[in-house]
Design a protein around this motif. Structure first.
Motif, PDB file in Angstrom:
ATOM      1  N   ALA A  92     -23.930 -39.730  17.118  1.00  0.00           N
ATOM      2  CA  ALA A  92     -24.561 -40.870  16.449  1.00  0.00           C
ATOM      3  C   ALA A  92     -25.191 -41.811  17.483  1.00  0.00           C
ATOM      4  CB  ALA A  92     -23.547 -41.619  15.605  1.00  0.00           C
ATOM      5  N   ASN A 111     -24.341 -47.489   7.861  1.00  0.00           N
ATOM      6  CA  ASN A 111     -24.136 -46.069   8.160  1.00  0.00           C
ATOM      7  C   ASN A 111     -22.724 -45.888   8.719  1.00  0.00           C
ATOM      8  OD1 ASN A 111     -26.758 -44.631   7.669  1.00  0.00           O
ATOM      9  ND2 ASN A 111     -27.477 -46.270   9.002  1.00  0.00           N
ATOM     10  N   PRO A 112     -22.119 -44.749   8.446  1.00  0.00           N
ATOM     11  CA  PRO A 112     -20.744 -44.545   8.929  1.00  0.00           C
ATOM     12  C   PRO A 112     -20.709 -44.252  10.418  1.00  0.00           C
ATOM     13  CG  PRO A 112     -21.499 -42.594   7.782  1.00  0.00           C
ATOM     14  CD  PRO A 112     -22.598 -43.606   7.672  1.00  0.00           C
ATOM     15  N   VAL A 113     -21.153 -45.221  11.204  1.00  0.00           N
ATOM     16  CA  VAL A 113     -21.170 -45.085  12.656  1.00  0.00           C
ATOM     17  C   VAL A 113     -20.477 -46.322  13.225  1.00  0.00           C
ATOM     18  CG1 VAL A 113     -22.621 -44.943  14.705  1.00  0.00           C
ATOM     19  CG2 VAL A 113     -23.363 -43.851  12.580  1.00  0.00           C
ATOM     20  N   PRO A 114     -19.470 -46.132  14.088  1.00  0.00           N
ATOM     21  CA  PRO A 114     -18.807 -47.294  14.682  1.00  0.00           C
ATOM     22  C   PRO A 114     -19.827 -48.187  15.381  1.00  0.00           C
ATOM     23  CG  PRO A 114     -17.601 -45.294  15.204  1.00  0.00           C
ATOM     24  CD  PRO A 114     -18.878 -44.861  14.544  1.00  0.00           C
ATOM     25  N   ARG A 115     -19.674 -49.493  15.192  1.00  0.00           N
ATOM     26  CA  ARG A 115     -20.689 -50.412  15.704  1.00  0.00           C
ATOM     27  C   ARG A 115     -20.828 -50.355  17.213  1.00  0.00           C
ATOM     28  NH1 ARG A 115     -20.362 -55.828  11.923  1.00  0.00           N
ATOM     29  NH2 ARG A 115     -20.604 -54.741   9.943  1.00  0.00           N
ATOM     30  N   MET A 129     -15.446 -46.093   7.824  1.00  0.00           N
ATOM     31  CA  MET A 129     -16.294 -44.910   7.996  1.00  0.00           C
ATOM     32  C   MET A 129     -16.205 -44.000   6.774  1.00  0.00           C
ATOM     33  SD  MET A 129     -17.753 -45.554  10.812  1.00  0.00           S
ATOM     34  CE  MET A 129     -17.526 -47.306  10.902  1.00  0.00           C
ATOM     35  N   LEU A 174     -18.119 -45.817   3.891  1.00  0.00           N
ATOM     36  CA  LEU A 174     -19.576 -45.874   4.080  1.00  0.00           C
ATOM     37  C   LEU A 174     -20.220 -44.501   3.925  1.00  0.00           C
ATOM     38  CD1 LEU A 174     -19.908 -48.421   7.040  1.00  0.00           C
ATOM     39  CD2 LEU A 174     -20.408 -48.781   4.619  1.00  0.00           C
TER      40      LEU A 174
END
Lengths: 394, 241
Positions: free
Chosen positions: A4, A226-230, B70, B73
């Motif tokens: 990502a 989005n499912p991405v760690p910040r 996660m 989302l």
């Protein structure tokens, strides 16, 4: 780097390579502008210095007829003596102040009389010490007058059977240890400043666009859904700014390496030690600084509320790394291991070491790299923490 | 399936959301209706993790947004209020970016993008940079981007704001198609007619609280006059009193 983060990184690169402003600042203004500006500046400085030495000293003399010997001596020493109607003893100062004449020498009517009587014969030298452009001529004329005075004194002593050496109790023998490279350093000391500045400029718009710009555009909030760690997103953004900074750095250093060939340092007995090896060294020692600068600009831009505000703040941030350099220049700081922990100062000292042809020891270079990189990574981590706060969305 | 339980959020002294709870089921269109400043956007922003709730929780298919962001989302497609897109990327690249962030790639991703571009009638401008796009074109890009990972649950915050009649119509059409395909669609609006025309379930929010919920008919039946508008006004004036 996770997949990502890689996606974000590539997208930032792609987008910024399409952005005219980013490209102009990173690839054109910094890398071309800095060396060209520097070369022009140097050439003008060197030319002025070089020409002034050979030019006759132009001096307006009032009352020339009172001291034909003195005037002849001055002419013989390389002074261009001139009489100007309207310039009188009374108006001499005003003429200098109005820049009608750089130097006015006023010889009073009793000059010859006093000289013959063995009394101090006064002459008035009117000059403006705040006019740096005529400083050279002024001091040359002053030393010519001093020379005439000494010669006359020596003649008088000899006429009385004494050795002129009697009145010269101390003889100063100035030994100049400056090497050509170190003399050039006086002017080349500014070079590291230009390199640091151009490096920061390269990432300026990338950092703004990736933070304040993204928020102002309203694309930050969708991005964070989005499912991405910040922190992955932040690290990728810092990395993309670092890429542009590295590009700008590389091009700037190459620009200097080429541009310095057009500066006529050799004419003044100076040399610029800026070959390919030095260029590679400069880039290597600057790379940790790139990480630090990218993280710093990302943090500052993240705090601002708009693109314009980010621009103002980052312009101020651009000056931060130049502060230690300016201090180093003023106080003539000598490199030492303990100074290598200060970012931008350590890079400045390392670059100057090479230019002086007196490279820093490897342990100091390693300390500079390690300390700067460490601080850069800490700042990157702080930036990531900032993005966990909800206030980052504005 | 989206479950919101007792959400509360304050910004300094201002209580944006006092207590909001509702459910949005799969295969249903749920409308969050309320005047400006009622707390709709704040509720949705807590739901998709942009804001941290002071109290309460939000679940997406059972995944708690605060505890497993996660996981939640990944099951959510979001169109935030005033969502912006990247002007230097083409419409297709904008959509692809989010697809990749959801872990899609290769031929499967390209197929999905083509599918969306066709469904949203974006073919004419798919490969143009989005700088200078009209409001409707931008919204389509943002919408395609939110749907690229085929999320089970779709959250749209005031999606029809600034759209012309035609664009609004095609958006409604799309929302119905999502519902018919079994998705859970949750959208917010301050326009009563829009909610009435589209929603299976309505949650009326005022002053940071849920003041009424149910099907349009149920809500209307509870007040004198029997229309949704009467219910809307009654609910809000009751709140103000």
């Amino acid at each position: 780097m996770t997949r990502a983060a890689w996606v974000v990184f590539l997208k930032e690169l792609r987008e910024n390579f399409r952005d005219r402003r980013t490209l102009l600042t990173a690839l054109l203004f910094g890398p071309l502008g800095a060396p060209v500006l520097f070369a022009v500046l140097m050439n003008v400085t060197l030319e002025r210095g070089a020409e002034r030495g050979e030019e006759p000293v132009e001096v307006v003399v009032v009352g020339r007829e009172h001291a034909p010997n003195l005037v002849a001596y001055l002419q013989q020493q390389g002074a261009a003596v001139e009489e100007r109607p309207g310039v009188t003893p009374e108006t001499a100062s005003a003429a200098v102040r109005r820049r009608q004449a750089a130097l006015v020498l006023v010889i009073p009517a009793d000059f010859g009389e006093r000289l013959r009587a063995g009394q101090p014969a006064a002459v008035g030298l009117h000059a403006d010490s705040s006019d740096t452009g005529t400083a050279g001529a002024r001091s040359r004329l002053a030393s010519m007058l001093q020379g005439y005075s000494s010669r006359t004194a020596a003649q008088r002593l000899q006429a009385r059977g004494l050795s002129p050496l009697l009145v010269q109790p101390v003889a100063v023998d100035l030994v100049d240890v400056a090497t050509p490279a170190s003399r050039a350093l006086l002017v080349l000391g500014m070079l590291s400043y230009f390199i640091v500045f151009a490096t920061m400029m390269g990432g300026l718009y990338v950092a703004i666009d990736a933070t304040a710009g993204e928020r102002e555009r309203g694309s930050l909030e969708p991005l964070l859904t989005n499912p991405v760690p910040r922190e992955q997103i932040v690290y990728a953004k810092i990395a993309s700014a670092a890429v542009f900074m590295s590009l700008s750095l590389t091009l700037t250093v190459v620009g200097f390496a080429v541009g310095l060939r057009f500066v006529r340092l050799e004419e003044l007995g100076m040399s610029a030690n800026f070959g390919p090896e030095v260029a590679v060294g400069v880039i290597a020692v600057m790379l940790p600084f790139v990480v630090l600068g990218a993280a710093l600009m990302t943090i500052v831009a993240s705090f601002t509320r708009s693109y314009r505000e980010a621009q103002s703040w980052l312009t101020a941030v651009l000056l931060v790394p130049t502060v230690p350099i300016i201090f180093a220049a003023i106080y003539q700081v000598q490199p030492s291991l303990s100074l290598m922990w200060i970012p931008s100062l350590s890079q400045h000292l390392a670059i100057n070491g090479w230019l002086r042809d007196d490279p820093l020891p490897l342990v100091q270079l390693a300390a500079s790299g390690a300390a700067t990189l460490l601080l850069g990574l800490v700042l990157a981590w702080v930036a990531a923490r900032l993005y966990r706060r909800e206030a980052v969305l504005g | 399936m989206i479950v919101v339980e007792g959400l509360a959020k304050r910004f300094g002294e201002v209580v944006a959301v006092a207590d909001v709870g509702f459910e949005a089921a799969d295969g249903r269109i749920t409308g969050l209706l309320g005047p400006n400043g009622a707390g709709k956007s704040t509720t949705l922003r807590m739901l998709y993790g942009a804001l941290r709730p002071d109290r309460g929780r939000a679940l997406v298919d059972g995944h708690d947004v605060a505890l497993d962001p996660m996981g939640a989302l990944a099951r959510l497609g979001v169109l935030p209020h005033g969502a912006g897109i990247y002007p230097h990327l083409t419409a297709r690249e904008n959509v692809r970016y989010f697809g990749e962030l959801h872990g899609l790639r290769g031929a499967a991703l390209e197929r999905r993008i083509d599918e969306l571009l066709e469904a949203l009638e974006m073919g004419a401008f798919a490969d143009r940079r989005t700088k200078g796009f009209s409001q409707g074109q931008k919204l389509k890009v943002a919408l395609a981007r939110a749907l690229v990972h085929s999320p089970r649950n779709v959250v749209l915050d005031e999606p029809t704001n600034g759209l012309d009649v035609l664009a609004t119509r095609s958006l409604r059409e799309l929302i119905r198609r999502l519902r018919d395909a079994g998705h859970c669609v949750l959208f917010s609006s301050h326009v009563m007619q829009e909610v009435a025309a589209l929603c299976d379930e309505i949650v009326i929010v005022g002053g940071g609280r849920v003041v009424a919920r149910g099907t349009p008919a149920e809500i209307g039946a509870r007040v004198q006059g029997g229309s949704l508008e009467d219910a809307f006004v009654a609910a809000l004036s009751g709140d103000a009193a």
